[in-house]
Motif scaffolding. Structure first.
Motif, PDB file in Angstrom:
ATOM      1  N   ASP A  58       0.837  -1.200   0.000  1.00  0.00           N
ATOM      2  CA  ASP A  58       0.000   0.000   0.000  1.00  0.00           C
ATOM      3  C   ASP A  58       0.873   1.252   0.000  1.00  0.00           C
ATOM      4  O   ASP A  58       1.959   1.274   0.601  1.00  0.00           O
ATOM      5  CB  ASP A  58      -0.923   0.043   1.220  1.00  0.00           C
ATOM      6  N   VAL A  59       0.398   2.289  -0.678  1.00  0.00           N
ATOM      7  CA  VAL A  59       1.065   3.589  -0.714  1.00  0.00           C
ATOM      8  C   VAL A  59       0.074   4.620  -0.198  1.00  0.00           C
ATOM      9  O   VAL A  59      -1.068   4.676  -0.668  1.00  0.00           O
ATOM     10  CB  VAL A  59       1.521   3.945  -2.150  1.00  0.00           C
ATOM     11  N   ILE A  60       0.493   5.428   0.757  1.00  0.00           N
ATOM     12  CA  ILE A  60      -0.386   6.388   1.416  1.00  0.00           C
ATOM     13  C   ILE A  60       0.184   7.789   1.214  1.00  0.00           C
ATOM     14  O   ILE A  60       1.402   7.996   1.328  1.00  0.00           O
ATOM     15  CB  ILE A  60      -0.475   6.078   2.940  1.00  0.00           C
ATOM     16  N   TYR A  61      -0.666   8.753   0.929  1.00  0.00           N
ATOM     17  CA  TYR A  61      -0.268  10.161   0.827  1.00  0.00           C
ATOM     18  C   TYR A  61      -0.927  10.936   1.955  1.00  0.00           C
ATOM     19  O   TYR A  61      -2.137  10.796   2.193  1.00  0.00           O
ATOM     20  CB  TYR A  61      -0.698  10.756  -0.519  1.00  0.00           C
ATOM     21  N   LEU A  62      -0.154  11.751   2.655  1.00  0.00           N
ATOM     22  CA  LEU A  62      -0.676  12.605   3.721  1.00  0.00           C
ATOM     23  C   LEU A  62      -0.349  14.064   3.408  1.00  0.00           C
ATOM     24  O   LEU A  62       0.829  14.434   3.333  1.00  0.00           O
ATOM     25  CB  LEU A  62      -0.054  12.237   5.075  1.00  0.00           C
ATOM     26  N   PRO A  63      -1.366  14.909   3.221  1.00  0.00           N
ATOM     27  CA  PRO A  63      -1.108  16.343   3.036  1.00  0.00           C
ATOM     28  C   PRO A  63      -0.490  16.952   4.301  1.00  0.00           C
ATOM     29  O   PRO A  63      -0.560  16.371   5.384  1.00  0.00           O
ATOM     30  CB  PRO A  63      -2.508  16.927   2.789  1.00  0.00           C
ATOM     31  N   ARG A  64       0.094  18.120   4.137  1.00  0.00           N
ATOM     32  CA  ARG A  64       0.664  18.843   5.279  1.00  0.00           C
ATOM     33  C   ARG A  64      -0.371  18.979   6.392  1.00  0.00           C
ATOM     34  O   ARG A  64      -1.542  19.153   6.140  1.00  0.00           O
ATOM     35  CB  ARG A  64       1.096  20.242   4.860  1.00  0.00           C
ATOM     36  N   PHE A  65       0.108  18.902   7.612  1.00  0.00           N
ATOM     37  CA  PHE A  65      -0.671  19.107   8.831  1.00  0.00           C
ATOM     38  C   PHE A  65      -1.778  18.076   9.039  1.00  0.00           C
ATOM     39  O   PHE A  65      -2.666  18.286   9.853  1.00  0.00           O
ATOM     40  CB  PHE A  65      -1.246  20.539   8.892  1.00  0.00           C
ATOM     41  N   SER A  66      -1.738  16.949   8.318  1.00  0.00           N
ATOM     42  CA  SER A  66      -2.715  15.871   8.555  1.00  0.00           C
ATOM     43  C   SER A  66      -2.363  15.194   9.875  1.00  0.00           C
ATOM     44  O   SER A  66      -1.278  14.628  10.027  1.00  0.00           O
ATOM     45  CB  SER A  66      -2.648  14.822   7.443  1.00  0.00           C
ATOM     46  N   GLU A  67      -3.288  15.228  10.822  1.00  0.00           N
ATOM     47  CA  GLU A  67      -3.044  14.547  12.083  1.00  0.00           C
ATOM     48  C   GLU A  67      -3.200  13.052  11.844  1.00  0.00           C
ATOM     49  O   GLU A  67      -4.235  12.613  11.338  1.00  0.00           O
ATOM     50  CB  GLU A  67      -4.022  15.043  13.138  1.00  0.00           C
ATOM     51  N   HIS A  68      -2.177  12.269  12.204  1.00  0.00           N
ATOM     52  CA  HIS A  68      -2.201  10.839  11.893  1.00  0.00           C
ATOM     53  C   HIS A  68      -1.551  10.005  12.987  1.00  0.00           C
ATOM     54  O   HIS A  68      -0.803  10.523  13.820  1.00  0.00           O
ATOM     55  CB  HIS A  68      -1.536  10.566  10.541  1.00  0.00           C
ATOM     56  N   GLN A  69      -1.880   8.712  12.951  1.00  0.00           N
ATOM     57  CA  GLN A  69      -1.345   7.754  13.913  1.00  0.00           C
ATOM     58  C   GLN A  69      -1.353   6.362  13.291  1.00  0.00           C
ATOM     59  O   GLN A  69      -2.239   6.039  12.498  1.00  0.00           O
ATOM     60  CB  GLN A  69      -2.191   7.743  15.185  1.00  0.00           C
ATOM     61  N   LEU A  70      -0.370   5.559  13.644  1.00  0.00           N
ATOM     62  CA  LEU A  70      -0.304   4.157  13.238  1.00  0.00           C
ATOM     63  C   LEU A  70      -0.372   3.288  14.480  1.00  0.00           C
ATOM     64  O   LEU A  70       0.227   3.613  15.505  1.00  0.00           O
ATOM     65  CB  LEU A  70       1.015   3.864  12.519  1.00  0.00           C
ATOM     66  N   ARG A  71      -1.093   2.160  14.377  1.00  0.00           N
ATOM     67  CA  ARG A  71      -1.142   1.158  15.440  1.00  0.00           C
ATOM     68  C   ARG A  71      -0.844  -0.195  14.821  1.00  0.00           C
ATOM     69  O   ARG A  71      -1.548  -0.618  13.911  1.00  0.00           O
ATOM     70  CB  ARG A  71      -2.534   1.084  16.072  1.00  0.00           C
ATOM     71  N   ASN A  72       0.188  -0.846  15.324  1.00  0.00           N
ATOM     72  CA  ASN A  72       0.472  -2.213  14.902  1.00  0.00           C
ATOM     73  C   ASN A  72      -0.372  -3.115  15.798  1.00  0.00           C
ATOM     74  O   ASN A  72      -0.091  -3.265  16.983  1.00  0.00           O
ATOM     75  CB  ASN A  72       1.958  -2.534  15.040  1.00  0.00           C
ATOM     76  N   LEU A  73      -1.402  -3.715  15.240  1.00  0.00           N
ATOM     77  CA  LEU A  73      -2.326  -4.540  16.013  1.00  0.00           C
ATOM     78  C   LEU A  73      -1.836  -5.977  16.194  1.00  0.00           C
ATOM     79  O   LEU A  73      -2.395  -6.718  16.989  1.00  0.00           O
ATOM     80  CB  LEU A  73      -3.708  -4.533  15.345  1.00  0.00           C
ATOM     81  N   SER A  74      -0.782  -6.345  15.468  1.00  0.00           N
ATOM     82  CA  SER A  74      -0.262  -7.709  15.571  1.00  0.00           C
ATOM     83  C   SER A  74       0.491  -7.886  16.892  1.00  0.00           C
ATOM     84  O   SER A  74       1.292  -7.023  17.277  1.00  0.00           O
ATOM     85  CB  SER A  74       0.695  -8.008  14.416  1.00  0.00           C
TER      86      SER A  74
END
Length: 134
Positions: free
Chosen positions: A95-111
């Motif tokens: 997967d390829v993801i694009y995030l514009p400037r100032f996009s509030e984001h978070q990743l969670r590894n659920l494994s």
């Protein structure tokens, strides 16, 4: 170009994995690939970019944050829950993801057992996002 490579030695153009070091930022492991001091100048007159190898340990959440640069994630291993603003989805290998400037984001590894890995490419265009230039 060939003369330059021979004069500097080909090893100057390679970062060996054995010498890799990661820092702990945003509650995940980061190996900054670019900028690459003394090898590649990533600061340009109208843009600057960087590349980071990111590893999120099993059962770990990255701190929720935003940046003044645009970002693209390229998932190279595992899967994670991505939150952007109030929306959530699962991202996985390829997967390829694009995030514009100032996009509030978070990743969670659920494994509980498999690390999540991605390449993070970020850039700035004289302080403006591509999304605002349309």
């Amino acid at each position: 170009m060939q003369d330059t490579i021979e004069a500097q030695g080909i090893e100057r153009l390679i970062r060996r994995n054995e010498a890799a070091s990661f820092t702990n930022e945003y509650n995940c492991k980061l190996r900054r690939l670019f900028p690459w001091t003394d090898a590649v100048n990533t600061k340009r007159q109208i843009t600057e970019f960087g590349v980071i190898w990111v590893v999120v340990d099993p059962s770990t959440a990255v701190d929720r944050h935003s940046h003044d640069e645009e970002e693209t994630f390229i998932v190279v291993g595992g899967e994670a829950e991505l939150t952007v603003g109030d929306e959530k989805t699962i991202i996985r290998h390829g997967d390829v993801i694009y995030l514009p400037r100032f996009s509030e984001h978070q990743l969670r590894n659920l494994s509980p057992s498999i690390p999540f890995a991605m390449i993070d490419i970020y850039w700035d265009w004289a302080g403006k996002s591509d999304a605002t230039l349309r």
